[in-house]
Design a protein around this motif. Structure first.
Motif, PDB file in Angstrom:
ATOM      1  N   PRO A 376       0.808  -1.234   0.000  1.00  0.00           N
ATOM      2  CA  PRO A 376       0.000   0.000   0.000  1.00  0.00           C
ATOM      3  C   PRO A 376       0.832   1.271   0.000  1.00  0.00           C
ATOM      4  O   PRO A 376       0.338   2.337  -0.373  1.00  0.00           O
ATOM      5  CB  PRO A 376      -0.832  -0.127   1.284  1.00  0.00           C
ATOM      6  CG  PRO A 376      -0.065  -1.087   2.144  1.00  0.00           C
ATOM      7  CD  PRO A 376       0.589  -2.040   1.204  1.00  0.00           C
ATOM      8  N   GLU A 377       2.110   1.173   0.422  1.00  0.00           N
ATOM      9  CA  GLU A 377       2.957   2.363   0.447  1.00  0.00           C
ATOM     10  C   GLU A 377       3.531   2.714  -0.915  1.00  0.00           C
ATOM     11  O   GLU A 377       4.187   3.748  -1.082  1.00  0.00           O
ATOM     12  CB  GLU A 377       4.110   2.175   1.442  1.00  0.00           C
ATOM     13  CG  GLU A 377       5.207   1.199   1.012  1.00  0.00           C
ATOM     14  CD  GLU A 377       4.899  -0.247   1.368  1.00  0.00           C
ATOM     15  OE1 GLU A 377       5.844  -1.038   1.533  1.00  0.00           O
ATOM     16  OE2 GLU A 377       3.707  -0.581   1.495  1.00  0.00           O
ATOM     17  N   VAL A 378       3.304   1.860  -1.927  1.00  0.00           N
ATOM     18  CA  VAL A 378       3.837   2.090  -3.264  1.00  0.00           C
ATOM     19  C   VAL A 378       2.774   2.739  -4.140  1.00  0.00           C
ATOM     20  O   VAL A 378       1.707   2.165  -4.391  1.00  0.00           O
ATOM     21  CB  VAL A 378       4.321   0.771  -3.912  1.00  0.00           C
ATOM     22  CG1 VAL A 378       4.814   1.025  -5.336  1.00  0.00           C
ATOM     23  CG2 VAL A 378       5.430   0.150  -3.077  1.00  0.00           C
ATOM     24  N   GLY A 379       3.070   3.959  -4.593  1.00  0.00           N
ATOM     25  CA  GLY A 379       2.194   4.626  -5.541  1.00  0.00           C
ATOM     26  C   GLY A 379       2.645   4.356  -6.961  1.00  0.00           C
ATOM     27  O   GLY A 379       3.722   3.794  -7.190  1.00  0.00           O
ATOM     28  N   TYR A 380       1.856   4.754  -7.940  1.00  0.00           N
ATOM     29  CA  TYR A 380       2.192   4.453  -9.326  1.00  0.00           C
ATOM     30  C   TYR A 380       1.587   5.512 -10.234  1.00  0.00           C
ATOM     31  O   TYR A 380       0.568   6.144  -9.931  1.00  0.00           O
ATOM     32  CB  TYR A 380       1.677   3.065  -9.718  1.00  0.00           C
ATOM     33  CG  TYR A 380       0.307   2.739  -9.170  1.00  0.00           C
ATOM     34  CD1 TYR A 380      -0.841   3.087  -9.847  1.00  0.00           C
ATOM     35  CD2 TYR A 380       0.198   2.093  -7.944  1.00  0.00           C
ATOM     36  CE1 TYR A 380      -2.092   2.807  -9.330  1.00  0.00           C
ATOM     37  CE2 TYR A 380      -1.048   1.808  -7.409  1.00  0.00           C
ATOM     38  CZ  TYR A 380      -2.197   2.157  -8.107  1.00  0.00           C
ATOM     39  OH  TYR A 380      -3.437   1.889  -7.594  1.00  0.00           O
ATOM     40  N   ASP A 381       2.236   5.712 -11.348  1.00  0.00           N
ATOM     41  CA  ASP A 381       1.789   6.674 -12.363  1.00  0.00           C
ATOM     42  C   ASP A 381       1.001   5.891 -13.402  1.00  0.00           C
ATOM     43  O   ASP A 381       1.568   5.192 -14.231  1.00  0.00           O
ATOM     44  CB  ASP A 381       2.995   7.365 -12.999  1.00  0.00           C
ATOM     45  CG  ASP A 381       2.562   8.390 -14.041  1.00  0.00           C
ATOM     46  OD1 ASP A 381       1.369   8.727 -14.056  1.00  0.00           O
ATOM     47  OD2 ASP A 381       3.424   8.837 -14.811  1.00  0.00           O
ATOM     48  N   LEU A 382      -0.342   5.987 -13.310  1.00  0.00           N
ATOM     49  CA  LEU A 382      -1.192   5.177 -14.174  1.00  0.00           C
ATOM     50  C   LEU A 382      -1.695   6.026 -15.336  1.00  0.00           C
ATOM     51  O   LEU A 382      -2.676   6.759 -15.232  1.00  0.00           O
ATOM     52  CB  LEU A 382      -2.375   4.620 -13.368  1.00  0.00           C
ATOM     53  CG  LEU A 382      -3.217   3.569 -14.088  1.00  0.00           C
ATOM     54  CD1 LEU A 382      -2.391   2.317 -14.363  1.00  0.00           C
ATOM     55  CD2 LEU A 382      -4.447   3.216 -13.263  1.00  0.00           C
ATOM     56  N   PHE A 400       6.710   3.940 -10.459  1.00  0.00           N
ATOM     57  CA  PHE A 400       6.285   3.820  -9.072  1.00  0.00           C
ATOM     58  C   PHE A 400       6.853   4.955  -8.230  1.00  0.00           C
ATOM     59  O   PHE A 400       7.839   5.595  -8.591  1.00  0.00           O
ATOM     60  CB  PHE A 400       6.739   2.481  -8.488  1.00  0.00           C
ATOM     61  CG  PHE A 400       6.402   1.304  -9.363  1.00  0.00           C
ATOM     62  CD1 PHE A 400       5.146   0.747  -9.336  1.00  0.00           C
ATOM     63  CD2 PHE A 400       7.348   0.767 -10.232  1.00  0.00           C
ATOM     64  CE1 PHE A 400       4.819  -0.326 -10.138  1.00  0.00           C
ATOM     65  CE2 PHE A 400       7.041  -0.299 -11.040  1.00  0.00           C
ATOM     66  CZ  PHE A 400       5.779  -0.850 -10.993  1.00  0.00           C
ATOM     67  N   LYS A 401       6.243   5.127  -7.091  1.00  0.00           N
ATOM     68  CA  LYS A 401       6.712   6.108  -6.119  1.00  0.00           C
ATOM     69  C   LYS A 401       6.453   5.543  -4.736  1.00  0.00           C
ATOM     70  O   LYS A 401       5.310   5.391  -4.314  1.00  0.00           O
ATOM     71  CB  LYS A 401       5.983   7.442  -6.301  1.00  0.00           C
ATOM     72  CG  LYS A 401       6.349   8.505  -5.276  1.00  0.00           C
ATOM     73  CD  LYS A 401       7.775   8.996  -5.472  1.00  0.00           C
ATOM     74  CE  LYS A 401       8.086  10.138  -4.524  1.00  0.00           C
ATOM     75  NZ  LYS A 401       9.482  10.618  -4.631  1.00  0.00           N
ATOM     76  N   VAL A 402       7.537   5.193  -4.027  1.00  0.00           N
ATOM     77  CA  VAL A 402       7.397   4.645  -2.683  1.00  0.00           C
ATOM     78  C   VAL A 402       7.084   5.782  -1.724  1.00  0.00           C
ATOM     79  O   VAL A 402       7.670   6.860  -1.790  1.00  0.00           O
ATOM     80  CB  VAL A 402       8.680   3.910  -2.248  1.00  0.00           C
ATOM     81  CG1 VAL A 402       8.527   3.384  -0.821  1.00  0.00           C
ATOM     82  CG2 VAL A 402       8.970   2.764  -3.203  1.00  0.00           C
ATOM     83  N   GLY A 403       6.146   5.526  -0.805  1.00  0.00           N
ATOM     84  CA  GLY A 403       5.759   6.555   0.155  1.00  0.00           C
ATOM     85  C   GLY A 403       4.831   7.565  -0.456  1.00  0.00           C
ATOM     86  O   GLY A 403       4.680   8.680   0.055  1.00  0.00           O
ATOM     87  N   ASP A 404       4.200   7.188  -1.575  1.00  0.00           N
ATOM     88  CA  ASP A 404       3.270   8.110  -2.237  1.00  0.00           C
ATOM     89  C   ASP A 404       2.078   8.370  -1.319  1.00  0.00           C
ATOM     90  O   ASP A 404       1.422   7.439  -0.850  1.00  0.00           O
ATOM     91  CB  ASP A 404       2.792   7.488  -3.554  1.00  0.00           C
ATOM     92  CG  ASP A 404       1.915   8.437  -4.348  1.00  0.00           C
ATOM     93  OD1 ASP A 404       2.094   9.643  -4.203  1.00  0.00           O
ATOM     94  OD2 ASP A 404       1.057   7.940  -5.106  1.00  0.00           O
TER      95      ASP A 404
END
Length: 527
Positions: A376-382, A400-404
């Motif tokens: 859940p802490e991994v964000g992403y550019d969709l 991806f972006k960790v801590g997003d």
């Protein structure tokens, strides 16, 4: 002859031959002379009186006779005073033309007379290996082989039967240095027996070796440590895998993989990031995203922590992150290389069918669910430009972006936009936020009554697939509705897309039978 002293039994034979041999050479006599008629009887009688004679165990009378001829000549050559009564020594020192001849008569040494107590073959420039045949004279007390050019190993074990040997001189030869100095045999003699023979440890050479060892070994160790350190920190890909830092890449490795960051390998360029195609040393093709901005140590630390998380992502719809490179002025993320294109290029280049579009949506949602549940802490550019396609058209989320800290509402908004881009004929906006708003408003104006104006006209759709597309556009508009505080959950989105995909598969199956009133396969004509 049977009454003669046992020590002179052998010379009774020589006495019978001496007159005939004094005027002839040893080689001529060996070729011309024959044993006298009573030779066999004489040998037998001698062995009865002295069984220890070496020829007593041999039946080769011709060989025994030849040895007596050589013995007679050798006795005279050695300047023994009376070769009939005594043969105490073999003295061929300083006789380089004669000594090798007598050494070649192996049959003589085989039956070496027991009276011989001294052998001197010094100063003859003899070459080759140790003349081991002379050691068959096991009764000798003195042996001198000094001042020759003998080489190789000294047959130490062959000296064991020479229990009477008290004088030995092997000096001034070129024997191989060995552990002879540690043997009991060596301890029977003093060092003068082995001067410049090659057998004694050379103190000067020993000192040089010690100096080389004391100085050279530390230097060698330093060089090895330096070399290993260089490989470990600069080119660990040359080391066995067990010594490598897992998932860690160095600038030198990336430079080698991209042929010095050549233009030919530059596949994309953005603000602060260059994307290269590279080939690792083991042949693996990779995609390298390089960030060249100078960052603080704290930012570098956060980047490293993010990369530790990204390399653990493992799902069929997520690009595999192989590792990273972390330097203050050069950071990079290394992922698997995908030969295919991104979804945006795929939509613009071809006319994907409804089936393939559903498959893309299905794969993206599965990847999102995996990240939502496991990371859940991994964000992403969709976006359609950031979702790659594998060879078998499997979508792969790649950025991806960790801590997003993006809210779940924002993530739902992204999947809504992505869904609409998959279905609508073309994006009517740029990448800006205002362009995205115009794009969504354009679709909302045509929903629900005039969707045929916005749905990609290149798709050949049945009524059933059109109904599915209408349902998914409604879902996309719900996800992107900024005025509403209630949006569908990711699990609901996944459920709707999954049912649409499975429903289409059932309808497309050859075994599916239409009911009489089923108009599901009627084509929708585009205006």
């Amino acid at each position: 002859m049977a009454s003669i002293s046992e020590t002179l039994l052998f010379f009774s034979i020589i006495l019978a031959l001496s007159r005939a041999m004094h005027s002839a050479s040893v080689v001529e006599d060996l070729n011309n002379l024959k044993p006298p008629p009573d030779f066999s009887t004489t040998i037998r009688n001698n062995c009865i009186h002295n069984p220890s004679l070496r020829y007593c165990n041999s039946s080769d009378l011709n060989e025994i006779f030849k040895s007596t001829i050589v013995a007679s000549h050798l006795c005279n050559e050695s300047r023994n005073p009376n070769c009939v009564e005594t043969f105490p020594k073999i003295d061929l020192r300083s006789r380089p033309k004669i000594a090798p001849l007598y050494l070649s008569f192996s049959f003589f040494w085989k039956y070496c007379p027991l009276s011989i107590l001294s052998i001197d073959l010094s100063n003859n420039s003899m070459k080759g290996s140790f003349p081991i045949d002379v050691l068959q004279c096991t009764q000798i007390q003195a042996l001198d082989l000094s001042h020759n050019e003998l080489t190789g190993d000294v047959p130490i074990h062959s000296f064991s039967p020479l229990t009477n040997l008290t004088l030995l001189n092997l000096s001034y030869n070129y024997f191989s240095e060995s552990t002879m100095s540690d043997t009991e045999f060596f301890k029977r003699f003093n060092a003068s027996s082995f001067i410049h023979s090659g057998l004694l440890p050379n103190q000067k050479k020993f000192t040089i070796k010690v100096i080389i060892l004391l100085v050279g070994f530390p230097i060698f160790v330093i060089l090895m440590v330096g070399c290993f350190g260089w490989l470990f920190f600069v080119r660990p890909d040359f080391l066995p895998r067990v010594f490598r830092r897992e998932n860690k890449f160095t600038p030198s490795m990336l430079k080698a993989a991209t042929d010095g960051f050549s233009r030919e390998n530059l596949v994309g360029k953005g603000e602060g990031v260059d994307m290269y195609r590279g080939v690792l040393r083991d042949g693996t093709q990779v995609r390298i995203e390089i960030y060249r901005d100078d960052i603080s140590r704290e930012s570098q630390r956060r980047f490293e922590e993010e990369c530790k998380v990204l390399v653990q992502l493992s799902h069929e719809n997520i690009v595999q992150v192989l590792g990273s490179c972390s330097r203050r002025k050069l950071r990079a993320i290394i992922t698997e290389w995908m030969e295919g294109e991104n979804v945006e290029m795929w939509l613009s280049r071809s006319a994907p069918s409804w089936k393939h579009r559903l498959k893309i949506l299905m794969g993206v949602v599965k990847g999102m669910c995996y990240l939502h549940e496991e990371w859940p802490e991994v964000g992403y550019d969709l976006r359609t430009s950031s979702v790659l396609l594998s060879d078998n058209l499997e979508p792969l989320i790649s950025r991806f972006k960790v801590g997003d800290q993006s809210s779940s509402t924002r993530k739902i908004h992204k999947i809504g936009v992505f869904l609409l881009e998959i279905l609508v004929s073309s994006r009517l906006s740029d990448e800006s936020k205002s362009g995205e708003v115009r794009f969504i408003d354009h679709i909302r104006k045509h929903y629900p009554g005039n969707l045929r104006e916005v749905i990609d006209e290149r798709m050949k759709m049945t009524e059933n697939s059109f109904d599915q597309a209408k349902q998914l556009i409604r879902l996309g508009l719900m996800c992107t509705d900024q005025s509403s505080s209630h949006h569908p959950h990711l699990s609901q989105i996944a459920d709707i897309i999954t049912r649409a995909y499975e429903s289409w598969n059932v309808l497309a199956s050859p075994t599916h039978k239409r009911s009489p009133g089923d108009k599901g396969h009627k084509r929708i004509q585009s205006r």
